[in-house]
Enzyme design. Structure first.
Site, PDB file in Angstrom:
ATOM      1  N   ASP A 115      -4.236  12.793   9.536  1.00 14.22           N
ATOM      2  CA  ASP A 115      -4.171  12.185   8.200  1.00 14.22           C
ATOM      3  C   ASP A 115      -5.144  12.845   7.231  1.00 14.22           C
ATOM      4  O   ASP A 115      -4.902  12.889   6.026  1.00 14.22           O
ATOM      5  CB  ASP A 115      -4.541  10.696   8.276  1.00 14.22           C
ATOM      6  N   ASP A 162       0.072  -9.460   0.738  1.00 15.94           N
ATOM      7  CA  ASP A 162       1.373  -8.898   0.370  1.00 15.94           C
ATOM      8  C   ASP A 162       1.561  -9.027  -1.138  1.00 15.94           C
ATOM      9  O   ASP A 162       1.575 -10.138  -1.677  1.00 15.94           O
ATOM     10  CB  ASP A 162       2.487  -9.636   1.115  1.00 15.94           C
TER      11      ASP A 162
END
Length: 398
Positions: free
Chosen positions: A148, A283
């Site tokens: 990454d 969320d």
């Protein structure tokens, strides 16, 4: 060439099998709840046939064996035997300064990944477990590590060195590393293709907006700055991470709340961000709904999130001396129509003009700026697994 891509987490294992001739996905799935009760595997092949296998999966050894068996299953499988797999590509979160690109896995490489694991203690050890299990279950099949952090190793020193005593960098490797590199790389390359211009001639800002979120400044195809730092905690407001804060807040909270350093670290990583400010959820969809219903804290959380993204876009435009394109990707970037609109509408100083009809799409690769917009704006669904598969194939073939 067939490439198996693995992403090994602490209690989960995601996989995709690619046929690299046409870069198609032959099968994909996820093993969930490894080492926990009620573990299972969800699998789907290119014919659209799906299956869920509920069975005891005590460790990664059993999990990867189950993946191999399912790929060869008479009904749901896509392989006649394991020997059809030409190589395995592994996502590895942190490569430190040792790895500036993807690399063929050897005993020495495993040792070096172990050495930088203290920089990603929640991820690297599990990535290594996947590598070791594959070495045991698939002997002789080459494995490649795709990091990454590697894409961001092109950052100049002025972007990655922190203004701390320099010996901390020399002794402990404390510096900016950045993350989501495979995602930033993929969407920047796609943006260049959509613009029909060489990547080497473009200045692109990529916004990977999900539960974890980061922005990257990509000049001539190279990362020159990114918002995440030594760890994924720095930068943007995220689902549960605070992003940029005054470091003096940490001892202040410790004193006021009578917390130790691990407890404060837990607050910053798992109880902050959209969740911490809104008090509702990590969320963004839940937070947006609450905001529409008049919840002020939810509105504040969204305002901070959008403000921080705009702030980084402005900063990175200055860093590169201009910008040709801005890209939105990942869960929020690809799907949050109103979020994108709110961010883009305040970028008029960059010559940005939003095409509202085009923006009214979710999860679709599309240009959302008008034809006469000086800076182009794209929504590009990320495909980190394909980047891992491509790198794996390239390294094995060479």
């Amino acid at each position: 060439m067939k490439i198996l891509v693995l992403n090994s987490g602490s209690s989960s294992l995601k996989y995709q099998l690619f046929d690299m001739e046409k870069e198609t996905v032959m099968a994909k799935g996820v093993v969930q709840r490894i080492g926990i009760d009620n573990s299972f595997l969800e699998h789907e092949n290119y014919r659209g046939e799906e299956t869920t296998i509920e069975t005891d999966i005590p460790d990664h050894n059993r999990g990867i064996q189950l993946v191999i068996d399912t790929l060869q299953d008479e009904k749901y499988g896509v392989l006649n035997n394991m020997e059809e797999i030409d190589a395995v590509g592994h996502r590895v979160v942190h490569g430190g300064e040792k790895f500036a690109e993807s690399t063929l896995i050897t005993d020495e490489v495993i040792k070096q990944i172990e050495e930088v694991s203290e920089l990603a203690p929640l991820h690297n050890p599990h990535n290594l477990t996947g590598i070791r299990v594959c070495s045991k279950l698939m002997p002789g099949i080459p494995q490649v590590a795709v990091f990454d952090t590697a894409f961001h190793q092109t950052m100049p020193r002025k972007a990655y060195v922190y203004a701390l005593p320099y010996e901390y960098y020399e002794k402990y490797g404390i510096r900016r590393y950045g993350f989501h590199g495979t995602s930033h790389k993929y969407v920047a390359e796609r943006a260049a293709r959509l613009m029909d211009k060489p990547l080497e001639e473009l200045k692109i800002i990529t916004c990977h907006l999900g539960n974890g979120a980061s922005v990257a400044a990509i000049d001539a195809g190279k990362s020159v700055d990114t918002s995440m730092g030594l760890t994924p905690l720095e930068g943007l407001v995220m689902g549960t991470r605070c992003g940029d804060i005054d470091p003096a807040i940490i001892p202040f909270i410790m004193d006021k709340e009578n917390l130790d350093i691990k407890e404060v670290d837990n607050v910053l990583n798992k109880k902050s961000g959209l969740y911490g400010v809104s008090g509702i959820s990590n969320d963004s969809r839940d937070v947006e709904e609450a905001s529409k219903d008049g919840n002020e804290r939810a509105t504040i959380a969204l305002e901070i999130f959008k403000y921080r993204v705009k702030k980084y876009i402005g900063a990175y435009t200055a860093v590169m001396g201009g910008v040709d394109a801005v890209v939105f990707t990942a869960g929020i970037g690809e799907n949050a129509i109103e979020m994108r609109e709110s961010i883009v509408e305040e970028l008029g100083f960059l010559g940005v003009k939003l095409d509202r009809d085009a923006n009214n799409n979710r999860g679709k690769e599309i240009e959302i700026s008008t034809k006469d917009s000086r800076t182009k704006i794209f929504v590009i669904p990320t495909n980190e697994e394909l980047v891992i598969a491509r790198d794996t194939a390239r390294i094995v073939e060479s």
